[in-house]
Enzyme design. Structure first.
Site, PDB file in Angstrom:
ATOM      1  N   ARG A 136       3.681 -19.163  -7.750  1.00 17.83           N
ATOM      2  CA  ARG A 136       3.502 -18.132  -6.593  1.00 17.83           C
ATOM      3  C   ARG A 136       4.294 -16.746  -5.801  1.00 17.83           C
ATOM      4  NH1 ARG A 136       5.300 -23.309  -6.168  1.00 17.83           N
ATOM      5  NH2 ARG A 136       3.496 -25.381  -5.508  1.00 17.83           N
ATOM      6  N   LYS A 182      -2.036  -4.267  -1.035  1.00 20.16           N
ATOM      7  CA  LYS A 182      -3.149  -5.368  -1.232  1.00 20.16           C
ATOM      8  C   LYS A 182      -3.558  -5.509  -2.644  1.00 20.16           C
ATOM      9  CE  LYS A 182      -5.517  -3.194   2.970  1.00 20.16           C
ATOM     10  NZ  LYS A 182      -7.734  -3.197   3.059  1.00 20.16           N
ATOM     11  N   ARG A 213      -3.285   0.830  10.316  1.00 23.41           N
ATOM     12  CA  ARG A 213      -3.987   1.253   8.340  1.00 23.41           C
ATOM     13  C   ARG A 213      -5.878   1.817   8.603  1.00 23.41           C
ATOM     14  NH1 ARG A 213      -0.960  -2.375   3.749  1.00 23.41           N
ATOM     15  NH2 ARG A 213      -2.975  -1.587   2.037  1.00 23.41           N
ATOM     16  N   HIS A 269     -15.123   5.750   4.981  1.00 26.59           N
ATOM     17  CA  HIS A 269     -15.385   4.473   4.014  1.00 26.59           C
ATOM     18  C   HIS A 269     -16.334   3.604   5.041  1.00 26.59           C
ATOM     19  CE1 HIS A 269     -11.828   5.349   1.712  1.00 26.59           C
ATOM     20  NE2 HIS A 269     -12.335   4.567   1.396  1.00 26.59           N
ATOM     21  N   GLU A 314      -3.085  -4.070   8.306  1.00 27.33           N
ATOM     22  CA  GLU A 314      -3.917  -4.312   8.536  1.00 27.33           C
ATOM     23  C   GLU A 314      -4.280  -4.512  10.253  1.00 27.33           C
ATOM     24  OE1 GLU A 314      -7.028  -2.796   6.132  1.00 27.33           O
ATOM     25  OE2 GLU A 314      -8.572  -3.036   6.730  1.00 27.33           O
ATOM     26  N   ASN A 343      -9.549   3.557   6.455  1.00 27.63           N
ATOM     27  CA  ASN A 343     -11.117   4.038   6.570  1.00 27.63           C
ATOM     28  C   ASN A 343     -11.875   5.136   6.748  1.00 27.63           C
ATOM     29  OD1 ASN A 343     -11.071   1.277   5.037  1.00 27.63           O
ATOM     30  ND2 ASN A 343     -10.733   0.121   7.817  1.00 27.63           N
ATOM     31  N   LYS A 393       0.731   7.844   3.503  1.00 26.37           N
ATOM     32  CA  LYS A 393      -0.514   6.199   3.493  1.00 26.37           C
ATOM     33  C   LYS A 393       1.015   5.141   2.860  1.00 26.37           C
ATOM     34  CE  LYS A 393      -2.272   2.661   1.208  1.00 26.37           C
ATOM     35  NZ  LYS A 393      -3.456   2.226   0.385  1.00 26.37           N
ATOM     36  N   GLU A 427      -9.457  11.219  -2.089  1.00 19.79           N
ATOM     37  CA  GLU A 427      -8.873   9.934  -0.848  1.00 19.79           C
ATOM     38  C   GLU A 427      -7.620  10.748   0.032  1.00 19.79           C
ATOM     39  OE1 GLU A 427      -9.416   6.978  -0.187  1.00 19.79           O
ATOM     40  OE2 GLU A 427     -10.826   6.590  -1.396  1.00 19.79           O
ATOM     41  N   HIS A 475     -16.545   6.181  -5.965  1.00 27.19           N
ATOM     42  CA  HIS A 475     -15.802   5.482  -4.835  1.00 27.19           C
ATOM     43  C   HIS A 475     -15.549   6.823  -3.357  1.00 27.19           C
ATOM     44  CE1 HIS A 475     -13.939   3.117  -1.370  1.00 27.19           C
ATOM     45  NE2 HIS A 475     -12.675   4.240  -1.439  1.00 27.19           N
ATOM     46  N   HIS A 497     -18.870   2.794   2.597  1.00 25.94           N
ATOM     47  CA  HIS A 497     -18.775   1.477   1.959  1.00 25.94           C
ATOM     48  C   HIS A 497     -21.196   1.531   1.639  1.00 25.94           C
ATOM     49  CE1 HIS A 497     -14.833  -0.463   2.909  1.00 25.94           C
ATOM     50  NE2 HIS A 497     -15.133   0.456   0.780  1.00 25.94           N
TER      51      HIS A 497
HETATM   52  N1  LIG Z   1      -5.824  -2.113  -3.104  1.00 28.50           N
HETATM   53  C1  LIG Z   1      -6.221  -1.215  -2.895  1.00 28.50           C
HETATM   54  O1  LIG Z   1      -5.361  -0.573  -1.859  1.00 28.50           O
HETATM   55  C2  LIG Z   1      -7.047  -0.342  -3.306  1.00 28.50           C
HETATM   56  C3  LIG Z   1      -7.358   0.766  -2.556  1.00 28.50           C
HETATM   57  C4  LIG Z   1      -8.365   1.844  -3.966  1.00 28.50           C
HETATM   58  C5  LIG Z   1      -9.345   1.144  -4.538  1.00 28.50           C
HETATM   59  N2  LIG Z   1      -8.581   0.208  -4.752  1.00 28.50           N
HETATM   60  C6  LIG Z   1      -9.680  -0.928  -6.053  1.00 28.50           C
HETATM   61  O2  LIG Z   1      -9.361   0.420  -7.042  1.00 28.50           O
HETATM   62  C7  LIG Z   1     -10.451   0.675  -7.954  1.00 28.50           C
HETATM   63  C8  LIG Z   1     -11.142   1.735  -8.717  1.00 28.50           C
HETATM   64  O3  LIG Z   1      -9.743   2.329  -9.184  1.00 28.50           O
HETATM   65  P1  LIG Z   1     -10.042   4.017 -10.100  1.00 28.50           P
HETATM   66  O4  LIG Z   1     -11.353   4.608  -9.193  1.00 28.50           O
HETATM   67  O5  LIG Z   1      -9.206   3.454 -10.387  1.00 28.50           O
HETATM   68  O6  LIG Z   1     -10.962   2.632 -10.947  1.00 28.50           O
HETATM   69  P2  LIG Z   1     -10.660   2.145 -12.782  1.00 28.50           P
HETATM   70  O7  LIG Z   1      -9.483   2.065 -12.439  1.00 28.50           O
HETATM   71  O8  LIG Z   1     -11.780   2.000 -13.308  1.00 28.50           O
HETATM   72  O9  LIG Z   1     -10.217   3.895 -13.439  1.00 28.50           O
HETATM   73  C9  LIG Z   1     -11.763   4.698 -13.425  1.00 28.50           C
HETATM   74  C10 LIG Z   1     -11.317   4.768 -15.353  1.00 28.50           C
HETATM   75  O10 LIG Z   1     -10.768   5.739 -15.779  1.00 28.50           O
HETATM   76  C11 LIG Z   1      -9.883   4.862 -17.082  1.00 28.50           C
HETATM   77  N3  LIG Z   1      -8.644   5.558 -17.101  1.00 28.50           N
HETATM   78  C12 LIG Z   1      -7.516   5.105 -16.281  1.00 28.50           C
HETATM   79  N4  LIG Z   1      -6.425   5.699 -16.624  1.00 28.50           N
HETATM   80  C13 LIG Z   1      -6.875   6.949 -16.680  1.00 28.50           C
HETATM   81  C14 LIG Z   1      -6.570   7.999 -17.612  1.00 28.50           C
HETATM   82  N5  LIG Z   1      -4.852   8.329 -16.963  1.00 28.50           N
HETATM   83  N6  LIG Z   1      -6.841   9.219 -19.022  1.00 28.50           N
HETATM   84  C15 LIG Z   1      -8.101   8.490 -18.698  1.00 28.50           C
HETATM   85  N7  LIG Z   1      -8.730   7.001 -18.276  1.00 28.50           N
HETATM   86  C16 LIG Z   1      -8.436   6.389 -17.751  1.00 28.50           C
HETATM   87  C17 LIG Z   1      -9.939   3.822 -16.454  1.00 28.50           C
HETATM   88  O11 LIG Z   1     -10.295   2.876 -18.100  1.00 28.50           O
HETATM   89  C18 LIG Z   1     -11.420   3.491 -15.911  1.00 28.50           C
HETATM   90  O12 LIG Z   1     -12.439   4.059 -17.003  1.00 28.50           O
HETATM   91  C19 LIG Z   1     -11.352  -0.637  -7.599  1.00 28.50           C
HETATM   92  O13 LIG Z   1     -11.705  -1.864  -7.645  1.00 28.50           O
HETATM   93  C20 LIG Z   1     -10.784  -0.849  -5.804  1.00 28.50           C
HETATM   94  O14 LIG Z   1     -11.442  -1.567  -5.594  1.00 28.50           O
HETATM   95  C21 LIG Z   1      -7.370  -0.783  -4.039  1.00 28.50           C
HETATM   96 ZN   LIG Z   2     -10.989   4.330  -0.751  1.00 25.06          ZN
END
Ligand SMILES: NC(=O)c1ccc[n+]([C@@H]2O[C@H](COP(=O)([O-])OP(=O)(O)OC[C@H]3O[C@@H](n4cnc5c(N)ncnc54)[C@H](O)[C@@H]3O)[C@@H](O)[C@H]2O)c1
Ligand SMILES: [Zn+2]
Length: 546
Positions: free
Chosen positions: A302, A324, A422, A429, A418, A426, A408, A366, A446, A433
């Site tokens: 939990r 999130k 918040r 977005h 949100e 978007n 942020k 972003e 993205h 999306h």
């Molecule tokens: N929780 C939230 O508020 C929120 C907000 C925006 C996005 N997200 C989520 O985040 C995800 C996307 O995140 P992302 O773009 O970081 O993708 P990711 O985590 O897949 O990372 C992108 C790539 O970079 C590599 N990588 C990471 N750090 C590295 C480094 N220092 N050097 C070399 N390679 C590295 C990873 O292994 C991967 O191949 C999505 O699933 C999205 O839904 C969440």
């Molecule tokens: Zn985004």
């Protein structure tokens, strides 16, 4: 500038690194070294002669040796124009001192060079040809020079005036460094408040901060193989040093790991490690690792303490802050999740040095978004410095990310779940999306889809009378400089409409569409999909320009 630092002066020929270096050294009371002169003295031959007799590779080896010999000594060093462009050189220089770029427009550099008889690259060429060669050289090297933490414009200034500016800039940079080796931004959420700590080369220090923030006795580090290989050991050394027992749990790289299956594997790993509520889950990686590890931390017994150590710019600027957490289902992204705030977000910008450039730019989208919706000064800072931020120049990158995190953090503090504010995050977005849906989450990252969506939303903001003319162009110009796409992929209007209708963020028939009032100000307006996408779009010929 710290006392022990070497001051490295870099710039194209004609920038005055030699003359300014000598003057600066005298003013600072430090020794002066000119690496080209040093090599010539040691070898008793001129640089052009060395180039001709031994070739460039041999010259670069000598240059490296001359540079290493002074690195870390409190000297002022003028480097040859190409030194910083060698592999790994920019990072070595930054580690041992302060890099100062004496920047100049090609015309002013040429004026200073006179007939350039002693410059093998320019001698004998007609003036127009020289200018072209200098421009080409600048284009090739600008991204290396841009890693400098101090930039001084030299156009129209003499040696004395440039020296004066360098001294001012160094003392400013120094003042920043001493007091703010690690900077802090707080997310204010009452008992769930937490700090975001930002710095360079700080991975090993995270352990003590994790121990303090969580009082945990064990830590599970969740990461992907590549990131774990590069950064796991340093993080874990710090954790162990702070008295925690540590176990690393690996998940495969990629969005597909945000699954129940991988969550299940992590639960099994936690069980094997006897993880109780005194265990902290530490996410080391991008947004995928953060979302998955956070989801597991939110649900394991939990909820156990959670710490984010983001290593992508997207995760630093966006995903790691705000609590999130989620996994995907085969039929949709982020469908199962929770709000589970981390106890600490630890950002070491040095990890970005290994992130592919395209990923870096996508994360910057972003950051640009944060400026566009809430901070005109951040936006302007990016307009002044976006190339240096992308080159990870320490000062500019830290300043910009800190500001971005403040926005942020501020938005999340005021609207954790949100309900209203918040929603502004978007911006870009809604269409972003839709584009991702239409492309089946392939081809564009993205942040790239969001870049296109932001320009679209800014154009709509102008057309609907919310934003002054020129807002969208300014945004598009900045995004393009960051290497991001800005044109809509060519799908029929009805395809966009149906993609908009499946966006889970819609309310009834209307979508709360984020419009700009201008750079730095945004609000939401309820719009029907057909109002978001006016008919004329059908005829707009566009493509993804990448
Ligand atoms: N929780 C939230 O508020 C929120 C907000 C925006 C996005 N997200 C989520 O985040 C995800 C996307 O995140 P992302 O773009 O970081 O993708 P990711 O985590 O897949 O990372 C992108 C790539 O970079 C590599 N990588 C990471 N750090 C590295 C480094 N220092 N050097 C070399 N390679 C590295 C990873 O292994 C991967 O191949 C999505 O699933 C999205 O839904 C969440
Ligand atoms: Zn985004």
């Amino acid at each position: 500038m710290r006392e022990r630092d070497t001051v490295w002066l870099v710039g194209l020929m004609g920038a005055g690194t030699g003359a300014v270096g000598a003057r600066l050294a005298a003013r600072l009371g430090r020794p002066f070294v000119d690496t080209d002169a040093e090599i010539e003295r040691r070898d008793g031959a001129s640089i052009p002669a060395l180039f001709a007799s031994e070739g460039e590779a041999a010259f670069r080896r000598r240059e490296r040796a001359a540079t290493d010999a002074v690195a870390g000594r409190p000297a002022v060093v003028a480097l040859g124009g190409g030194a910083i462009a060698q592999p790994g050189a920019a990072q070595r220089l930054a580690r041992s001192g302060t890099v100062v770029w004496l920047r100049g427009r090609p015309e002013s550099l040429l004026r200073r060079l006179g007939d350039a008889a002693d410059r093998p690259l320019l001698a004998g060429a007609a003036p127009a040809e020289r200018a072209a060669r200098l421009r080409a050289l600048l284009a090739e090297r600008a991204r290396h020079y841009a890693t400098a933490s101090v930039v001084v414009d030299t156009d129209g200034l003499d040696v004395e005036a440039v020296t004066e500016r360098v001294i001012d800039a160094l003392s400013e940079a120094g003042a920043g460094e001493e007091s703010e080796a690690v900077r802090t931004v707080r997310v204010e959420l009452g008992p769930r408040s937490y700090p975001i700590r930002l710095g360079w080369e700080t991975l090993e220090q995270a352990g003590a901060a994790v121990a303090e923030a969580t009082k945990a006795r064990r830590a599970v580090v969740v990461t992907v193989p590549e990131v774990g290989r590069r950064y796991g050991a340093r993080l874990e050394r710090g954790l162990r040093g702070a008295g925690l027992r540590v176990r690393r749990l690996l998940v495969p790289d990629g969005e597909r790991s945000k699954s129940l299956r991988q969550a299940q594997r992590l639960y099994d790993g936690l069980l094997d490690f006897d993880a109780d509520r005194g265990t902290v889950v530490v996410a080391l990686g991008g947004g995928v690792v953060g979302d998955l590890a956070g989801f597991v931390a939110a649900t394991w017994m939990r909820g156990v303490p959670f710490v984010q150590v983001p290593t992508t710019l997207l995760a630093m600027a966006d995903a790691s802050v705000g609590g999130k957490v989620a996994i995907d289902l085969p039929r949709g992204k982020n469908l199962v999740g929770a709000f589970h705030q981390p106890r600490l977000v630890w950002i070491d910008l040095a990890t970005l040095r290994t992130l592919p450039r395209r990923q870096l730019a996508a994360g910057l989208a972003e950051v640009i978004k944060h400026g566009a919706i809430r901070d005109a000064a951040l936006f302007e800072r990016l307009e002044a410095d976006v190339e240096r931020v992308l080159a990870l120049a320490p000062g500019p990158a830290l300043d910009v990310l800190e500001r971005s995190c403040r926005i942020k953090a501020d938005v999340v503090s005021q609207d954790e779940r949100e309900g209203g504010l918040r929603m502004l995050l978007n911006f870009g977005h809604t269409l972003g999306h839709a584009i991702e849906t239409l492309l089946g989450y392939r081809r564009l990252l993205h942040g790239e889809a969001v870049a296109i969506g932001m320009v679209f939303a800014a154009r709509r903001s102008e057309a609907l009378g919310f934003a002054p003319a020129g807002t969208a162009d300014r945004l598009a110009t900045l995004l393009r400089r960051a290497g991001l796409p800005t044109e809509l992929p060519d799908f029929p209007r009805r395809a966009y409409l149906s993609a908009l209708r499946v966006d889970k963020k819609r309310q009834e028939a209307h979508i709360r569409f984020v419009v700009l009032r201008g750079i730095g100000q945004a609000e939401t307006v309820p719009l029907a999909p057909a109002e978001i996408l006016p008919g004329l779009l059908r005829r707009a010929r566009s493509r993804v320009d990448r």
